[in-house]
Write a protein that holds these residues in place. Structure first.
Motif, PDB file in Angstrom:
ATOM      1  N   ALA A 106      40.860  46.875  52.186  1.00 50.32           N
ATOM      2  CA  ALA A 106      41.923  45.874  52.042  1.00 50.32           C
ATOM      3  C   ALA A 106      41.558  44.849  50.969  1.00 50.32           C
ATOM      4  CB  ALA A 106      42.157  45.184  53.384  1.00 50.32           C
ATOM      5  N   SER A 107      40.295  44.436  50.940  1.00 48.48           N
ATOM      6  CA  SER A 107      39.867  43.440  49.950  1.00 48.48           C
ATOM      7  C   SER A 107      40.007  43.972  48.534  1.00 48.48           C
ATOM      8  CB  SER A 107      38.411  43.024  50.212  1.00 48.48           C
ATOM      9  OG  SER A 107      38.297  42.347  51.441  1.00 48.48           O
ATOM     10  N   PHE A 108      39.816  45.292  48.365  1.00 47.49           N
ATOM     11  CA  PHE A 108      39.894  45.847  47.019  1.00 47.49           C
ATOM     12  C   PHE A 108      41.326  46.169  46.590  1.00 47.49           C
ATOM     13  CE2 PHE A 108      35.381  45.879  46.762  1.00 47.49           C
ATOM     14  CZ  PHE A 108      35.185  45.688  45.406  1.00 47.49           C
ATOM     15  N   ILE A 109      42.279  45.878  47.451  1.00 42.09           N
ATOM     16  CA  ILE A 109      43.662  45.812  46.985  1.00 42.09           C
ATOM     17  C   ILE A 109      43.911  44.425  46.398  1.00 42.09           C
ATOM     18  CG2 ILE A 109      46.068  45.747  47.782  1.00 42.09           C
ATOM     19  CD1 ILE A 109      45.097  47.973  49.816  1.00 42.09           C
ATOM     20  N   ALA A 110      43.326  43.397  47.048  1.00 41.61           N
ATOM     21  CA  ALA A 110      43.593  42.016  46.656  1.00 41.61           C
ATOM     22  C   ALA A 110      42.657  41.488  45.568  1.00 41.61           C
ATOM     23  CB  ALA A 110      43.512  41.120  47.890  1.00 41.61           C
ATOM     24  N   LEU A 111      41.358  41.803  45.655  1.00 41.85           N
ATOM     25  CA  LEU A 111      40.392  41.194  44.728  1.00 41.85           C
ATOM     26  C   LEU A 111      40.658  41.520  43.255  1.00 41.85           C
ATOM     27  CD1 LEU A 111      36.712  41.167  46.091  1.00 41.85           C
ATOM     28  CD2 LEU A 111      38.025  39.256  45.163  1.00 41.85           C
ATOM     29  N   PRO A 112      40.850  42.801  42.887  1.00 40.32           N
ATOM     30  CA  PRO A 112      41.106  43.081  41.464  1.00 40.32           C
ATOM     31  C   PRO A 112      42.356  42.352  40.942  1.00 40.32           C
ATOM     32  CG  PRO A 112      40.589  45.111  42.640  1.00 40.32           C
ATOM     33  CD  PRO A 112      40.780  44.054  43.678  1.00 40.32           C
ATOM     34  N   LEU A 113      43.370  42.248  41.805  1.00 46.82           N
ATOM     35  CA  LEU A 113      44.587  41.539  41.392  1.00 46.82           C
ATOM     36  C   LEU A 113      44.341  40.037  41.297  1.00 46.82           C
ATOM     37  CD1 LEU A 113      47.098  43.576  43.577  1.00 46.82           C
ATOM     38  CD2 LEU A 113      46.897  43.666  41.087  1.00 46.82           C
ATOM     39  N   ALA A 114      43.469  39.509  42.178  1.00 44.75           N
ATOM     40  CA  ALA A 114      43.131  38.081  42.113  1.00 44.75           C
ATOM     41  C   ALA A 114      42.384  37.757  40.816  1.00 44.75           C
ATOM     42  CB  ALA A 114      42.278  37.700  43.325  1.00 44.75           C
ATOM     43  N   PHE A 115      41.520  38.667  40.374  1.00 44.26           N
ATOM     44  CA  PHE A 115      40.813  38.450  39.097  1.00 44.26           C
ATOM     45  C   PHE A 115      41.812  38.330  37.943  1.00 44.26           C
ATOM     46  CE2 PHE A 115      37.001  40.729  41.041  1.00 44.26           C
ATOM     47  CZ  PHE A 115      36.299  39.553  41.233  1.00 44.26           C
ATOM     48  N   VAL A 116      42.858  39.136  37.997  1.00 42.87           N
ATOM     49  CA  VAL A 116      43.867  39.116  36.927  1.00 42.87           C
ATOM     50  C   VAL A 116      44.761  37.878  37.057  1.00 42.87           C
ATOM     51  CG1 VAL A 116      45.843  40.313  35.936  1.00 42.87           C
ATOM     52  CG2 VAL A 116      43.851  41.638  36.681  1.00 42.87           C
ATOM     53  N   GLU A 117      45.304  37.682  38.262  1.00 43.31           N
ATOM     54  CA  GLU A 117      46.324  36.639  38.443  1.00 43.31           C
ATOM     55  C   GLU A 117      45.730  35.231  38.526  1.00 43.31           C
ATOM     56  OE1 GLU A 117      48.815  37.599  41.776  1.00 43.31           O
ATOM     57  OE2 GLU A 117      49.214  39.642  41.059  1.00 43.31           O
ATOM     58  N   ARG A 118      44.647  35.079  39.295  1.00 42.30           N
ATOM     59  CA  ARG A 118      44.071  33.741  39.479  1.00 42.30           C
ATOM     60  C   ARG A 118      42.982  33.438  38.463  1.00 42.30           C
ATOM     61  NH1 ARG A 118      42.852  33.389  45.987  1.00 42.30           N
ATOM     62  NH2 ARG A 118      44.963  33.764  46.781  1.00 42.30           N
ATOM     63  N   GLY A 119      42.218  34.470  38.092  1.00 36.43           N
ATOM     64  CA  GLY A 119      41.067  34.238  37.211  1.00 36.43           C
ATOM     65  C   GLY A 119      41.353  34.493  35.741  1.00 36.43           C
ATOM     66  N   GLY A 120      42.499  35.125  35.439  1.00 32.39           N
ATOM     67  CA  GLY A 120      42.827  35.420  34.047  1.00 32.39           C
ATOM     68  C   GLY A 120      41.903  36.425  33.399  1.00 32.39           C
ATOM     69  N   LEU A 121      41.257  37.282  34.213  1.00 33.50           N
ATOM     70  CA  LEU A 121      40.313  38.269  33.686  1.00 33.50           C
ATOM     71  C   LEU A 121      41.036  39.596  33.495  1.00 33.50           C
ATOM     72  CD1 LEU A 121      37.230  38.741  33.008  1.00 33.50           C
ATOM     73  CD2 LEU A 121      37.034  39.680  35.330  1.00 33.50           C
ATOM     74  N   PRO A 122      41.125  40.116  32.263  1.00 30.13           N
ATOM     75  CA  PRO A 122      41.807  41.404  32.043  1.00 30.13           C
ATOM     76  C   PRO A 122      41.157  42.517  32.871  1.00 30.13           C
ATOM     77  CG  PRO A 122      41.286  40.337  29.946  1.00 30.13           C
ATOM     78  CD  PRO A 122      40.572  39.561  31.013  1.00 30.13           C
ATOM     79  N   LYS A 123      41.969  43.479  33.320  1.00 31.66           N
ATOM     80  CA  LYS A 123      41.448  44.539  34.190  1.00 31.66           C
ATOM     81  C   LYS A 123      40.348  45.360  33.517  1.00 31.66           C
ATOM     82  CE  LYS A 123      45.349  47.579  32.994  1.00 31.66           C
ATOM     83  NZ  LYS A 123      46.597  48.203  33.482  1.00 31.66           N
ATOM     84  N   GLU A 124      40.346  45.385  32.189  1.00 31.34           N
ATOM     85  CA  GLU A 124      39.303  46.140  31.463  1.00 31.34           C
ATOM     86  C   GLU A 124      37.934  45.475  31.553  1.00 31.34           C
ATOM     87  OE1 GLU A 124      43.303  46.967  29.913  1.00 31.34           O
ATOM     88  OE2 GLU A 124      42.157  45.091  30.054  1.00 31.34           O
ATOM     89  N   GLU A 125      37.882  44.197  31.982  1.00 27.15           N
ATOM     90  CA  GLU A 125      36.627  43.440  31.994  1.00 27.15           C
ATOM     91  C   GLU A 125      36.034  43.270  33.395  1.00 27.15           C
ATOM     92  OE1 GLU A 125      35.147  42.460  29.198  1.00 27.15           O
ATOM     93  OE2 GLU A 125      36.783  43.396  28.062  1.00 27.15           O
ATOM     94  N   HIS A 126      36.649  43.874  34.398  1.00 22.97           N
ATOM     95  CA  HIS A 126      36.198  43.624  35.768  1.00 22.97           C
ATOM     96  C   HIS A 126      34.805  44.159  36.048  1.00 22.97           C
ATOM     97  CE1 HIS A 126      40.487  42.966  37.605  1.00 22.97           C
ATOM     98  NE2 HIS A 126      40.266  42.244  36.531  1.00 22.97           N
ATOM     99  N   TRP A 127      34.362  45.145  35.289  1.00 25.21           N
ATOM    100  CA  TRP A 127      33.082  45.802  35.587  1.00 25.21           C
ATOM    101  C   TRP A 127      31.913  44.830  35.630  1.00 25.21           C
ATOM    102  CZ3 TRP A 127      29.064  45.521  32.118  1.00 25.21           C
ATOM    103  CH2 TRP A 127      29.388  45.082  30.831  1.00 25.21           C
ATOM    104  N   TRP A 128      31.909  43.803  34.766  1.00 25.82           N
ATOM    105  CA  TRP A 128      30.738  42.925  34.720  1.00 25.82           C
ATOM    106  C   TRP A 128      30.654  42.035  35.964  1.00 25.82           C
ATOM    107  CZ3 TRP A 128      31.447  37.720  35.014  1.00 25.82           C
ATOM    108  CH2 TRP A 128      32.635  37.157  34.539  1.00 25.82           C
ATOM    109  N   VAL A 129      31.807  41.731  36.570  1.00 30.88           N
ATOM    110  CA  VAL A 129      31.779  40.947  37.817  1.00 30.88           C
ATOM    111  C   VAL A 129      31.092  41.753  38.920  1.00 30.88           C
ATOM    112  CG1 VAL A 129      33.169  39.829  39.607  1.00 30.88           C
ATOM    113  CG2 VAL A 129      33.895  39.713  37.219  1.00 30.88           C
ATOM    114  N   TYR A 130      31.474  43.025  39.036  1.00 32.72           N
ATOM    115  CA  TYR A 130      30.878  43.869  40.075  1.00 32.72           C
ATOM    116  C   TYR A 130      29.394  44.105  39.807  1.00 32.72           C
ATOM    117  CZ  TYR A 130      35.815  44.680  41.057  1.00 32.72           C
ATOM    118  OH  TYR A 130      37.138  44.511  41.337  1.00 32.72           O
TER     119      TYR A 130
END
Length: 464
Positions: free
Chosen positions: A233-257
């Motif tokens: 459930a968290s991985f439905i919300a977290l990637p979208l939160a990075f985009v919507e709240r954090g302004g992080l493009p989906k292509e850049e999420h790897w470094w957070v993980y």
């Protein structure tokens, strides 16, 4: 010929353990790589809704849960390798089906087929066939580490592969991994000399009902069910939160993980050491569940910029990895003598059912209430788990042993009663079909050598 009592793993045992650990790792990598990317990239698929994205994330858990134990039983009858080959082929076909899909329903069908390749029980049984008793714990630990490592790699590699090749490329990569797994089974894992009946690595029908009625095992089953529901459930919300709240493009999420998993891996180790050394694993468990709940509340209430989201993700993974590492150990401690394989089978089924429910529930909550509702729902699940775990007894700090018995010892009347009277022995059961006795003992009170002399002086004790 290698010495059957050698304290070192033989070359064939090392190849078996290493090869099967790689098969597990490649398969779990294929399962988990979609987790950090499906919520963001999947919305481009025809017919995609948040609820259906959630179903696609969790769908593999449904077939995995229902087929895992039956596949293990079939492997006892027709052999381990045919079942493992079949499972890997089904997994590869599911990956290809998802790769060819241009709609969310095609991806869901592919994920369901991926899960139908339920080879976990057969792989663990083959590992038992190919390793001696005294090395089985080490071999199983290698597989456990490979699963943990594959999860961490998947969180980082999934976004990178998807950025380069799209979702279809990601699913084709998972199909290729299944093919590599088939090659490893064929050319790396040595041949076995018949199936070994062993209650510590497979489901025993006689142990099933006692396992399902065991209160503390059921609490742990609820725990892993909730943990994987929260993960999905968290991985439905977290990637979208990075985009919507954090302004992080989906292509850049790897470094957070990458950052979160590296820090969390080292951060959890002191808590595991404390829990085991001080014999306070219940306290560690309750503390980790509390932290997980507070993290979800933090995501719900205040994490509205990238900096806060990254901090929250690090804390989330620290608590998650601590619980993921601790729960199987607790199942091993709590399960009755000769019942660990059955207890782990039920535990794994609960884990996959939790993954299925978490994906479905997370997608539904997001569709009807947005990101905040998903995080609040996860916090509520944590609170439920905390309430269930609160009444758990402190687990016994015991080791599981399986000792072969001579024909005379199998026939000896009162052997289990005599052993149960020995300080340090908490449980014992003779299994005549295997000419073996399963024992749980506290190694701080009683050592194996003394126990070996008590049971069967001619035989060597071996850790299950």
């Amino acid at each position: 010929m290698h010495d059957p009592h050698s304290e070192r793993m033989s070359g064939s045992e090392t190849r078996a353990a290493g090869g099967l650990a790689l098969v597990f790792a490649f398969r779990m990598l294929g399962m988990f790589m979609v987790l950090p990317v499906l919520a963001t990239y999947g919305m481009d698929l025809a017919g995609a809704t948040p609820a259906l994205i959630g179903l696609a994330i969790g769908a593999y858990g449904l077939t995995q849960a229902f087929l895992q134990i039956p596949f293990g039983v079939i492997s006892d009858r027709i052999g381990r390798r045919p079942v493992i080959y079949l499972g890997l082929v089904i997994f590869a076909l599911g990956s290809v089906l998802a790769a060819q899909a241009d709609s969310i329903w095609g991806v869901i069908a592919g994920r369901i087929l991926q899960g139908a390749g339920a080879i976990s029980a057969a792989v663990m049984a083959l590992l038992s066939d190919l390793t001696r008793e005294q090395h089985r714990t080490k071999a199983m630990a290698m597989i456990g580490m490979s699963i943990g490592l594959s999860f961490a790699v998947a969180m980082v590699v999934g976004p990178l592969v998807t950025r380069a090749f799209g979702l279809s490329g990601l699913f084709l990569a998972t199909a290729a991994m299944a093919v590599v797994g088939i090659a490893i089974i064929a050319f790396v894992v040595p041949p076995s000399h018949g199936a070994l009946q062993h209650r510590e690595s497979g489901v025993a029908k006689q142990a099933l009902m006692p396992t399902l009625r065991h209160p503390d095992l059921l609490r742990l089953d609820v725990g892993i069910f909730v943990l994987h529901a929260i993960l999905m459930a968290s991985f439905i919300a977290l990637p979208l939160a990075f985009v919507e709240r954090g302004g992080l493009p989906k292509e850049e999420h790897w470094w957070v993980y990458l950052i979160a998993l590296l820090i969390s891996f080292f951060a959890m180790i002191p808590f595991i050491i404390y829990g085991e050394k001080k014999r306070k694993m219940k306290r560690v468990l309750l503390g980790a569940v509390s932290v997980l709940m507070l993290t979800e509340l933090f995501f719900w209430l205040s994490a509205d910029n990238l900096h806060e989201l990254v901090i929250g993700t690090v804390i989330f993974f620290t608590a998650f990895n601590l619980l993921e590492a601790s729960l199987p150990s607790l199942v091993s401690k709590v399960s009755p003598a000769g019942g660990k394989g059955t207890a782990m089978g039920v535990y794994s089924t609960s884990q996959f059912l939790g993954a299925a429910l978490g994906g479905i529930l997370g997608g539904w909550l997001f569709q009807h209430g947005g990101l905040s509702t998903v995080f609040l729902g996860c916090a509520a699940l944590c609170a439920l788990w905390w309430g269930v775990a609160l009444s758990m007894r402190e687990p016994p700090y015991v080791t599981s042993l399986r000792m072969p018995l001579s024909a005379e010892a199998v026939r000896e009347a009162g052997l289990t009663e005599r052993l149960m009277a020995v300080p340090g022995v908490t449980d014992a059961v003779v299994v005549a079909d295997e000419a073996a006795i399963y024992i749980k003992l506290d190694t701080q009170i009683l050592d194996r050598t003394t126990l070996e002399r008590l049971v069967n002086p001619a035989s060597s004790a071996c850790e299950a």
